[in-house]
Design an enzyme around this catalytic site. Structure first.
Site, PDB file in Angstrom:
ATOM      1  N   ASP A   1       0.843  -1.196   0.000  1.00  0.00           N
ATOM      2  CA  ASP A   1       0.000   0.000   0.000  1.00  0.00           C
ATOM      3  C   ASP A   1       0.874   1.240   0.000  1.00  0.00           C
ATOM      4  O   ASP A   1       1.984   1.224   0.540  1.00  0.00           O
ATOM      5  CB  ASP A   1      -0.911  -0.001   1.233  1.00  0.00           C
ATOM      6  CG  ASP A   1      -2.176   0.814   1.041  1.00  0.00           C
ATOM      7  OD1 ASP A   1      -2.068   1.987   0.627  1.00  0.00           O
ATOM      8  OD2 ASP A   1      -3.268   0.281   1.319  1.00  0.00           O
TER       9      ASP A   1
ATOM     10  N   LEU B   1      -7.017  -5.388  -3.780  1.00  0.00           N
ATOM     11  CA  LEU B   1      -8.009  -4.409  -3.340  1.00  0.00           C
ATOM     12  C   LEU B   1      -7.631  -2.984  -3.710  1.00  0.00           C
ATOM     13  O   LEU B   1      -8.468  -2.075  -3.599  1.00  0.00           O
ATOM     14  CB  LEU B   1      -8.195  -4.486  -1.815  1.00  0.00           C
ATOM     15  CG  LEU B   1      -8.418  -5.863  -1.184  1.00  0.00           C
ATOM     16  CD1 LEU B   1      -8.696  -5.706   0.307  1.00  0.00           C
ATOM     17  CD2 LEU B   1      -9.544  -6.619  -1.858  1.00  0.00           C
TER      18      LEU B   1
ATOM     19  N   THR C   1      -4.778   3.692 -12.039  1.00  0.00           N
ATOM     20  CA  THR C   1      -4.594   2.747 -10.935  1.00  0.00           C
ATOM     21  C   THR C   1      -5.446   1.500 -11.123  1.00  0.00           C
ATOM     22  O   THR C   1      -4.970   0.367 -10.969  1.00  0.00           O
ATOM     23  CB  THR C   1      -4.939   3.413  -9.597  1.00  0.00           C
ATOM     24  OG1 THR C   1      -4.074   4.540  -9.398  1.00  0.00           O
ATOM     25  CG2 THR C   1      -4.777   2.440  -8.435  1.00  0.00           C
TER      26      THR C   1
ATOM     27  N   ALA D   1     -11.035  -7.453  -6.275  1.00  0.00           N
ATOM     28  CA  ALA D   1     -12.133  -6.699  -5.677  1.00  0.00           C
ATOM     29  C   ALA D   1     -12.740  -5.782  -6.730  1.00  0.00           C
ATOM     30  O   ALA D   1     -12.099  -4.866  -7.220  1.00  0.00           O
ATOM     31  CB  ALA D   1     -11.622  -5.874  -4.498  1.00  0.00           C
TER      32      ALA D   1
ATOM     33  N   TYR E   1     -15.091   5.383 -12.895  1.00  0.00           N
ATOM     34  CA  TYR E   1     -14.813   4.321 -11.931  1.00  0.00           C
ATOM     35  C   TYR E   1     -15.449   3.007 -12.382  1.00  0.00           C
ATOM     36  O   TYR E   1     -14.797   1.954 -12.411  1.00  0.00           O
ATOM     37  CB  TYR E   1     -15.311   4.721 -10.544  1.00  0.00           C
ATOM     38  CG  TYR E   1     -15.118   3.651  -9.495  1.00  0.00           C
ATOM     39  CD1 TYR E   1     -13.844   3.247  -9.130  1.00  0.00           C
ATOM     40  CD2 TYR E   1     -16.202   3.039  -8.885  1.00  0.00           C
ATOM     41  CE1 TYR E   1     -13.646   2.257  -8.176  1.00  0.00           C
ATOM     42  CE2 TYR E   1     -16.026   2.053  -7.925  1.00  0.00           C
ATOM     43  CZ  TYR E   1     -14.754   1.657  -7.574  1.00  0.00           C
ATOM     44  OH  TYR E   1     -14.569   0.667  -6.627  1.00  0.00           O
TER      45      TYR E   1
ATOM     46  N   LYS F   1     -13.227  -0.322 -13.440  1.00  0.00           N
ATOM     47  CA  LYS F   1     -13.336  -1.598 -12.740  1.00  0.00           C
ATOM     48  C   LYS F   1     -13.847  -2.700 -13.672  1.00  0.00           C
ATOM     49  O   LYS F   1     -13.433  -3.866 -13.557  1.00  0.00           O
ATOM     50  CB  LYS F   1     -14.263  -1.463 -11.526  1.00  0.00           C
ATOM     51  CG  LYS F   1     -13.706  -0.557 -10.428  1.00  0.00           C
ATOM     52  CD  LYS F   1     -12.375  -1.044  -9.886  1.00  0.00           C
ATOM     53  CE  LYS F   1     -12.517  -2.212  -8.945  1.00  0.00           C
ATOM     54  NZ  LYS F   1     -11.233  -2.573  -8.286  1.00  0.00           N
TER      55      LYS F   1
END
Length: 330
Positions: free
Chosen positions: A32, A74, A93, A115, A147, A151
C-alpha cells in the site's frame, strides 16, 4: 516472505481483511502507498508492510514473491470525491495497476481475488442484478462512469489472463460496504461522522434512492471464502446484502441510534455535484450464486451493523476529527 499478499491492505476493506487473516494465524504482506490508520499499526510479526504503488511493477514484485499463494487485489482509487476530481488516477490505478498485479501473480503461480464493485452494473433498471446482468452506463463525458468503466476493464483483464494465460482468479463485486474505519465520504460513514460531531446529516434529493448496505465483516467473510474455495475459481460473485433500504431511512436510523435529533440537510444532486455525477435509483444484488458456491450470505442487519459502527466511532477521536471531502454522494 508471506504466502498472502493484500494490495490496498491499509484501506477500509483491506484493513479488516488483514485483521481476519492474521487472527487465523496467516502471514500477510500488505502492499500500500498509505500508512495504516492510527488504531491499527502494522508492526513486526505476521504482517509485513511494503510501501508502493500498484502502477510500479518493480516494487510490486518485491511484495508478490515466489512463495505467494493468494493475492487479494483491493488497491483502487474509489469514492465520488476522487473520481470527480481525479479521473485519470482512477483509470490508471484501476486498469494499469490491475494489469501489473495479474502479470506478477501469473509469474509466481498465485491465485488472484479481484475486488470489483456493484458500480459495474451502472444504472441498469432491471434489479436485482445477477453477475450476468447488462451494464447500463451514461455518457463518457460524465466522470461518474470512469470508476465503473475502469473496474469493468479490470474484470476484462482478469478474464483475459484466466482464459488466455491460465491464471487462477475470482472476481467479487461488493455492494455498499460500511463499518468501522471507513473514510467519511459515503452515506453511512458520512452520516455517522456528522452526527457525532453535532452536525446534521446530508441527504441528496428526496432520499428515496435505495441501497443494500453490507457490513464489512460479512464482506470480509465472503472474500476469504471466495479466495480459498476452488469452486470459485474463474467465477464472478456478488457480495452484498439483499435488504433494500432507502437512503433517507438509513440516515434516520443513524440519527436514532446515535441519539441525535437532527433534520437532514437536503441538497440537489446536480447542483451540489455538478454534471459529472449521475445517481443510481436502485442498487440490489442477486446473491444466489455466492450462496450456492460458497454457502455465503450476509448475516448482519443494518441496525446491528450501525450499532457496532457508531460504538467504534465514539471510541475513535482520530476518525471523528478526520476531514471530510467537499463533494460526496451516497
Amino acid at each position: 516472505m508471506s504466502r498472502i499478499v493484500i494490495t490496498g491492505g491499509c484501506g477500509f476493506l483491506g484493513g479488516h481483511l488483514v485483521d481476519r487473516l492474521v487472527g487465523q494465524g496467516t502471514d500477510v504482506t500488505v502492499y500500500d502507498m498509505a500508512p495504516p490508520p492510527p488504531d491499527r499499526e502494522i508492526g513486526p510479526g505476521r504482517v509485513r508492510h511494503v510501501v508502493g504503488d500498484v502502477r510500479d511493477a518493480g516494487t510490486l514484485a518485491s511484495a508478490i514473491t515466489a512463495d505467494t499463494e493468494i493475492v487479494y487485489h483491493l488497491s483502487a482509487v474509489v469514492g465520488v470525491d476522487r473520481y470527480l476530481s481525479r479521473p485519470l488516477d482512477v483509470i490508471d490505478t484501476n486498469v494499469m495497476g490491475t494489469r501489473n498485479v495479474l502479470r506478477r501473480a501469473l509469474d509466481v503461480g498465485a491465485k488472484v481475488l479481484l475486488a470489483s464493485t456493484s458500480e459495474v452494473y451502472g444504472r441498469n433498471p432491471a434489479v436485482p442484478w445477477s453477475e450476468g446482468s447488462d451494464r447500463v452506463l451514461g455518457a463518457t463525458s460524465a466522470e461518474r462512469w470512469s470508476y465503473s468503466s475502469s473496474k469493468a476493464l479490470a474484470e476484462h483483464l482478469t478474464y483475459a489472463f484466466m482464459r488466455q494465460a491460465g491464471l487462477r482468479a475470482t472476481i467479487v463485486r461488493y455492494f455498499n460496504l460500511y463499518g468501522p474505519r471507513q473514510r467519511p465520504s459515503y452515506v453511512i460513514s458520512r452520516s455517522v461522522h456528522r452526527v457525532l460531531n453535532g452536525l446534521p446529516p446530508i441527504r441528496y434529493d428526496d432520499g428515496r434512492q435505495t441501497r443494500c448496505f453490507t457490513y464489512v465483516a460479512d464482506a470480509v467473510a465472503g472474500t476469504v471464502m471466495a479466495a480459498e474455495s476452488g469452486r470459485a475459481d474463474g467465477e464472478c460473485l456478488n457480495i452484498g446484502s439483499d435488504r433494500e433500504t432507502p437512503i433517507g431511512e438509513a440516515i434516520d436510523l443513524v440519527c436514532r441510534l446515535a441519539g441525535a435529533n437532527a433534520e437532514p440537510l437536503a441538497f440537489d444532486t446536480a447542483a451540489r455535484l455538478g454534471d459529472g455525477y449521475e445517481d443510481v435509483p436502485r442498487r440490489i444484488p442477486d446473491t444466489a450464486k455466492a450462496g450456492r458456491l460458497l454457502g455465503w450470505r450476509c448475516e448482519t442487519s443494518l441496525h446491528d451493523g450501525l450499532v457496532k459502527t457508531i460504538e467504534w466511532a465514539r471510541r475513535s477521536p482520530w476518525w471523528r476529527e478526520s476531514p471530510v471531502p467537499d463533494r460526496q454522494a451516497g
